[in-house]
Design a protein around this motif. Structure first.
Motif, PDB file in Angstrom:
ATOM      1  N   GLN A  19       0.836  -1.257   0.083  1.00 22.80           N
ATOM      2  CA  GLN A  19       0.065  -0.096  -0.295  1.00 22.80           C
ATOM      3  C   GLN A  19       0.967   1.277  -0.120  1.00 22.80           C
ATOM      4  O   GLN A  19       1.769   1.431   0.879  1.00 22.80           O
ATOM      5  N   ASN A  20       0.452   2.057  -0.995  1.00 24.03           N
ATOM      6  CA  ASN A  20       1.222   3.539  -0.802  1.00 24.03           C
ATOM      7  C   ASN A  20       0.294   4.479  -0.554  1.00 24.03           C
ATOM      8  O   ASN A  20      -0.684   4.423  -0.561  1.00 24.03           O
ATOM      9  N   ALA A  28       3.409   0.804   2.989  1.00 21.36           N
ATOM     10  CA  ALA A  28       3.232  -0.181   3.920  1.00 21.36           C
ATOM     11  C   ALA A  28       3.245  -1.539   3.247  1.00 21.36           C
ATOM     12  O   ALA A  28       2.575  -1.784   2.253  1.00 21.36           O
ATOM     13  N   SER A  29       3.894  -2.751   3.647  1.00 20.03           N
ATOM     14  CA  SER A  29       3.862  -3.987   3.033  1.00 20.03           C
ATOM     15  C   SER A  29       3.718  -4.855   3.905  1.00 20.03           C
ATOM     16  O   SER A  29       3.915  -5.154   4.973  1.00 20.03           O
ATOM     17  N   GLY A  30       3.328  -6.226   3.492  1.00 21.13           N
ATOM     18  CA  GLY A  30       2.928  -7.473   3.832  1.00 21.13           C
ATOM     19  C   GLY A  30       4.116  -8.003   4.447  1.00 21.13           C
ATOM     20  O   GLY A  30       4.259  -8.816   5.335  1.00 21.13           O
ATOM     21  N   PRO A  59      -1.839  -1.808   9.065  1.00 21.02           N
ATOM     22  CA  PRO A  59      -2.657  -0.527   9.266  1.00 21.02           C
ATOM     23  C   PRO A  59      -1.847   0.704   8.970  1.00 21.02           C
ATOM     24  O   PRO A  59      -0.684   0.717   9.240  1.00 21.02           O
ATOM     25  N   LEU A  60      -2.618   1.477   8.201  1.00 18.79           N
ATOM     26  CA  LEU A  60      -1.706   2.870   7.877  1.00 18.79           C
ATOM     27  C   LEU A  60      -1.629   3.531   9.023  1.00 18.79           C
ATOM     28  O   LEU A  60      -2.515   3.657   9.787  1.00 18.79           O
ATOM     29  N   PRO A  61      -0.697   4.657   9.239  1.00 21.99           N
ATOM     30  CA  PRO A  61      -0.513   5.533  10.198  1.00 21.99           C
ATOM     31  C   PRO A  61      -1.928   6.272  10.430  1.00 21.99           C
ATOM     32  O   PRO A  61      -2.586   6.483   9.185  1.00 21.99           O
ATOM     33  N   THR A  62      -2.097   6.867  11.342  1.00 16.80           N
ATOM     34  CA  THR A  62      -3.385   7.891  11.480  1.00 16.80           C
ATOM     35  C   THR A  62      -3.045   8.862  10.816  1.00 16.80           C
ATOM     36  O   THR A  62      -2.021   9.628  10.524  1.00 16.80           O
ATOM     37  N   THR A 101      -2.534   3.886  -3.400  1.00 17.14           N
ATOM     38  CA  THR A 101      -2.787   2.744  -4.406  1.00 17.14           C
ATOM     39  C   THR A 101      -2.417   1.558  -3.725  1.00 17.14           C
ATOM     40  O   THR A 101      -1.768   1.509  -2.516  1.00 17.14           O
ATOM     41  N   SER A 102      -3.071   0.300  -4.016  1.00 14.31           N
ATOM     42  CA  SER A 102      -3.161  -0.711  -3.204  1.00 14.31           C
ATOM     43  C   SER A 102      -2.815  -1.916  -4.217  1.00 14.31           C
ATOM     44  O   SER A 102      -3.595  -1.999  -5.253  1.00 14.31           O
TER      45      SER A 102
END
Length: 383
Positions: A305-306, A316-318, A345-348, A354-355
Motif C-alpha cells: 500500500q502506498n 506499507a508492505s506485508g 494498518p496505515l498510520p493515523t 494505491t494498493s
C-alpha cells in the motif's frame, strides 16, 4: 550421486564422512527372524536379468537395492543391499494409505538396523512394486525400486487406459528426514503405433496426480534445518509422464521422461520412468519413477500500500512483519508459509494512494529425490 560413507566415533555418536551420516536415528527394539534367503547378487552385478522384474539400478547414484521379496502371510518385505537397515533386511508393515498402498519400516535392535529405513509397496494380482530409502542421510543415501510381474501376454491391438495407485519415498540432499508420498495414476497405451522399429512398437504416456506427502520423518536435531513442523498433508505437483515406446515382445519400457512444474510453470522436478506390462492379457501395468529437483516450492502473495502523510509518501508492505529471509528460513525448515500477507494498518491521518498484491515464489536451498512406484489396471473398453 556417490554413495555416502559413515565413520563411527568412539563417543557413541555418528559423524559424517564423504557427504552424509545418520544422526540419532530412532529405533524400535524388535528381535529379527531370519527369512530363508537365496544367494543375492553382489553390488557390482546388475540385478536386471529377467524380463519379469525391473530394478532402478545405478550404484553411481546410490540406487543399490537389488532384491526384494514380499511375504503375504506375515505382510513383510525382505530387501537386500541397503546398508544399515538390519542384517536380515526385514521391513514390517506400519501403515496403509488411503489409496491402498502400504508403508513398511526396517527392524532394529540395540546394535543393528541403526539407520531407520522405510519402504512403500503397491500390488495387484499380477504385479508388485516396491521403493525403499533411509531416513537420516544428509545426502540422498542408498535407495532403490523394483517392479515385477507373474507373467505377460500382450493386449489385443488397440488403445487402452490404465488407472491405479502411486507411492514413493522422498529424501533430501542438504538435510535429513524422509517423506512418504502417495498419488493416483492414469496411463494411456497404444499397442500398434508406432510402426515397429528395433523391437519397439507400442506407445505409453500419462500422469501421476493427487500427489501428496502423507507421512514425514522430521529432520533430526543436529541438522540446521531442524523443525517441529512436518510437511505431512502438503500437496506436490502432478508428474507428467511423456510418451515412451515399449517392446511388444517383452512388454517393457525404459527411461521415459518424467517432469513436474511449479505454479509459475517453471520446472520443479525431472527424471525418468520405466516399467512393464503384465497379466494374462496385458491388463496390468507397473513401473517406477526417479525424479530430482527442488525439495519444495511455495508461493506467498503480499500486499503493498502506498500512502501520503503530511505531504510525505510512504509504503506499507506485508513483508514489514516478516521478511523474505525469514520466509526462506521457514521454507527450508519444512514449514508451511502463509498464503497471503496483508500490509499493516496505515498510520493515523495517512491517505492511501494505491494498493496492490505481489506474488513471491520461494524455493528451498536444498533438493529432493523421489523414487516412486506405480501399478495400474486396464479400464474395460467400451464398444
Amino acid at each position: 550421486m556417490a554413495r555416502v560413507a559413515l565413520v563411527l566415533t568412539m563417543v557413541g555418536g555418528l559423524a559424517g564422512c564423504g557427504g552424509g551420516s545418520p544422526f540419532a536415528p530412532e529405533k524400535v527394539a524388535v528381535t529379527p527372524t531370519a527369512p530363508t534367503a537365496a544367494e543375492t547378487p553382489s553390488l557390482s552385478l546388475d540385478p536386471n536379468v529377467s524380463s519379469h522384474s525391473k530394478f532402478a539400478w545405478d550404484p553411481a547414484r546410490s540406487l543399490t537395492m537389488n532384491a526384494v521379496t514380499y511375504d503375504s502371510v506375515s505382510d513383510k518385505l525382505v530387501i537386500n543391499n541397503l546398508p544399515f537397515d538390519g542384517p536380515e533386511g526385514i521391513y514390517d508393515n506400519v501403515l496403509t494409505f488411503a489409496n491402498g498402498a502400504k508403508a513398511y519400516k526396517s527392524r532394529s535392535t540395540e546394535t543393528t538396523g541403526q539407520m531407520p529405513h522405510y519402504a512403500v509397496f503397491v500390488s495387484t494380482v499380477a504385479m508388485q512394486a516396491t521403493s525403499a530409502a533411509g531416513a537420516n542421510w544428509l545426502g540422498y543415501g542408498n535407495s532403490g525400486a523394483n517392479v515385477n510381474r507373474t507373467g505377460f501376454r500382450l493386449p489385443a491391438g488397440g488403445e487402452y487406459i490404465y488407472v491405479g495407485k502411486y507411492a514413493a519415498t522422498r529424501v533430501f540432499d542438504g538435510r535429513t528426514g524422509l517423506e512418504l508420498v502417495t498419488g493416483d495414476l492414469r496411463l494411456i497405451v497404444d499397442v500398434l503405433d508406432f510402426d515397429p522399429k528395433a523391437g519397439v512398437q507400442g506407445d505409453i504416456a500419462g500422469r501421476i496426480f493427487n500427489r501428496t506427502r502423507v507421512f514425514s520423518v522430521l529432520p533430526v536435531a543436529l541438522n540446521r534445518f531442524s523443525s517441529t513442523t512436518a510437511t505431512q498433508g502438503r500437496a506436490l505437483p502432478d508428474v507428467i509422464l511423456a510418451e515412451v515406446g515399449f517392446s511388444t515382445t517383452e512388454g517393457s519400457f525404459d527411461n521415459g521422461t518424467a517432469e513436474s512444474y511449479a505454479p509459475d510453470t517453471t520446472a520443479w522436478e525431472s527424471g525418468t520412468y520405466s516399467g512393464i506390462l503384465g497379466g494374462t492379457s496385458g491388463e496390468q501395468i507397473g513401473g517406477y519413477t526417479v525424479i530430482t529437483g527442488t525439495a519444495d516450492v511455495q508461493s506467498v502473495r503480499y500486499q503493498v500500500q502506498n500512502y501520503t502523510l503530511a505531504g510525505v509518501n510512504g509504503v506499507a508492505s506485508g513483508l514489514d512483519s516478516i521478511s523474505q529471509t525469514q520466509l526462506q528460513d521457514m521454507l527450508n525448515a519444512g514449514e508451511t508459509l502463509p498464503s497471503v500477507l496483508l500490509a499493516p494498518p496505515l498510520p493515523t491521518d495517512a491517505v492511501a494512494t494505491t494498493s496492490s498484491f505481489v506474488d513471491l515464489q520461494l524455493r528451498t536451498d536444498y533438493t529432493a529425490r523421489e523414487i516412486g512406484v506405480f501399478v495400474g489396471t486396464q479400464v474395460p473398453t467400451t464398444p
